[in-house]
Design an enzyme around this catalytic site. Sequence first.
Site, PDB file in Angstrom:
ATOM      1  N   GLY A  12       1.974   4.731  -5.211  1.00 23.06           N
ATOM      2  CA  GLY A  12       2.048   3.955  -3.986  1.00 23.06           C
ATOM      3  C   GLY A  12       1.288   2.651  -4.120  1.00 23.06           C
ATOM      4  CG  ASP A  13      -1.442   1.755  -2.258  1.00 21.73           C
ATOM      5  OD1 ASP A  13      -1.132   1.633  -1.066  1.00 21.73           O
ATOM      6  OD2 ASP A  13      -2.181   2.661  -2.685  1.00 21.73           O
ATOM      7  CE  LYS A  16       6.460   2.517  -1.447  1.00 23.74           C
ATOM      8  NZ  LYS A  16       5.058   2.459  -1.913  1.00 23.74           N
ATOM      9  CG  HIS A  41       5.139  -0.022   3.593  1.00 19.25           C
ATOM     10  ND1 HIS A  41       6.300   0.579   3.989  1.00 19.25           N
ATOM     11  CD2 HIS A  41       4.655   0.740   2.583  1.00 19.25           C
ATOM     12  CE1 HIS A  41       6.517   1.660   3.264  1.00 19.25           C
ATOM     13  NE2 HIS A  41       5.514   1.784   2.408  1.00 19.25           N
ATOM     14  CD  GLN A 222       3.384   8.529   1.399  1.00 23.33           C
ATOM     15  OE1 GLN A 222       4.446   9.071   1.615  1.00 23.33           O
ATOM     16  NE2 GLN A 222       2.650   8.018   2.363  1.00 23.33           N
TER      17      GLN A 222
END
Length: 426
Positions: A12-13, A16, A41, A222
């Site tokens: 994640g991070d 996106k 996000h 995620q």
Amino acid sequence: MSGQVVVGTQWGDEGKGKIVDVLAEKADMIVRFQGGDNAGHTVIVNGKKYVLHLLPSGVLRQDAPCIIGPGVVCNPFVLLEEMATLEAGGLKCDHIIISDRAQILMPYHRYQDKLEEEAAANKIGTTQRGIGPCYADKYARRGIRYHEFIDFDHFKTKLKEVLDFKNKLFTSVYGAEPMDYDTMVKDFEKIYDRIVPMIKETTHIVNDALDANKTVLFEGAQAAMLDINYGTYPYVTSSSPTSAGVTTGAGVAPSRIDTVVGVVKAYSTRVGEGPFVTELLDEQGEWIRKTGGEYGATTGRPRRCGWLDLLVVNHAKMMNGLTDIVLTKIDVLTGLEEIKVCVGYEIDGKVYNYIPSDQAEVAKAKPVYKTLPGWSEDISKMETVDQLPKNCIDYVKFIEDFTGVRISMISVGPDRINNIYVHEIK
């Protein structure tokens, strides 16, 4: 028809939110297919920062319908807070739809999450937003879905049954105070008129759009290494944030997915507990954290930082069937003399080219690195590949060759306009 999916390839991070926002410009519909408000996000538009948790990142594109899909666990109070923030900034939220099959994330889920994490001997590192308990209730068939909220008398009856069960758990197992039923009913009464008009049966809406040759963009939260089945279990999320999760989380057949875009951060980060083979626990890791602003959008927690792990990216490629890669935050690496990339794991003298499922084994792994030369030129305003420094191009090419997936876009800065387009994403 074009079913496009954007997935994270690490923990994640990866950025996106920004990529969904960029692709949403040409989308006719955006669908969030899993997760809850444990996601964060970040989208920057003309220097203005928006942090979204439940709302699809495409919500900033004001024309396309934005759907919170059946696979999402949606806290209605958090949703209304996010909408209020956008509306205060002059944006409209009348294009948001909640699937009637989505689970209502209840106040008792957050309370249970907190109690469980505090009592656990081996902590998962949950955000304590109630995501795990809500998914657990869903599969135990005691969850409350949004269509049950429409008939408020039915909702109150269901709530009473579930809360009686939960309060026994809170008081008998955790020695905690029970939650008050009347207070909870009053809180939900206050939001009834705002929430109910957004609730619709969405599976036919999404499939009708695909039948009409519309472009539907699916986004998750995620990433692959936090997948409940194929991530670093048990240090994972409670759903499947892979392209396979779209089929159950949005209600579409696998054949309707045409493009799977994997977002790859040019280095690695993760939050919470669990093994992290390329983690840097030194000044180099701290430099990456500060330079990249690696602090959680949801929790503010400092992220663990390390070199890019291409075994992780290849794992995501395999699980998702990636057709394209978008490489993000490569500008953060500017100024480094050398950049390392993990191409294998050495465990007890054996080198692996894949990730073992036993996390005790992964915890023992030593990274096998390939070292590449860095660059010093500022790339944040560059607009074409041929403007990039040679060493930067070589780094991009190394990733592309190792994964066998074309890099179609390179993000060189945080704003939605800071991108280099290499191939068209169809």
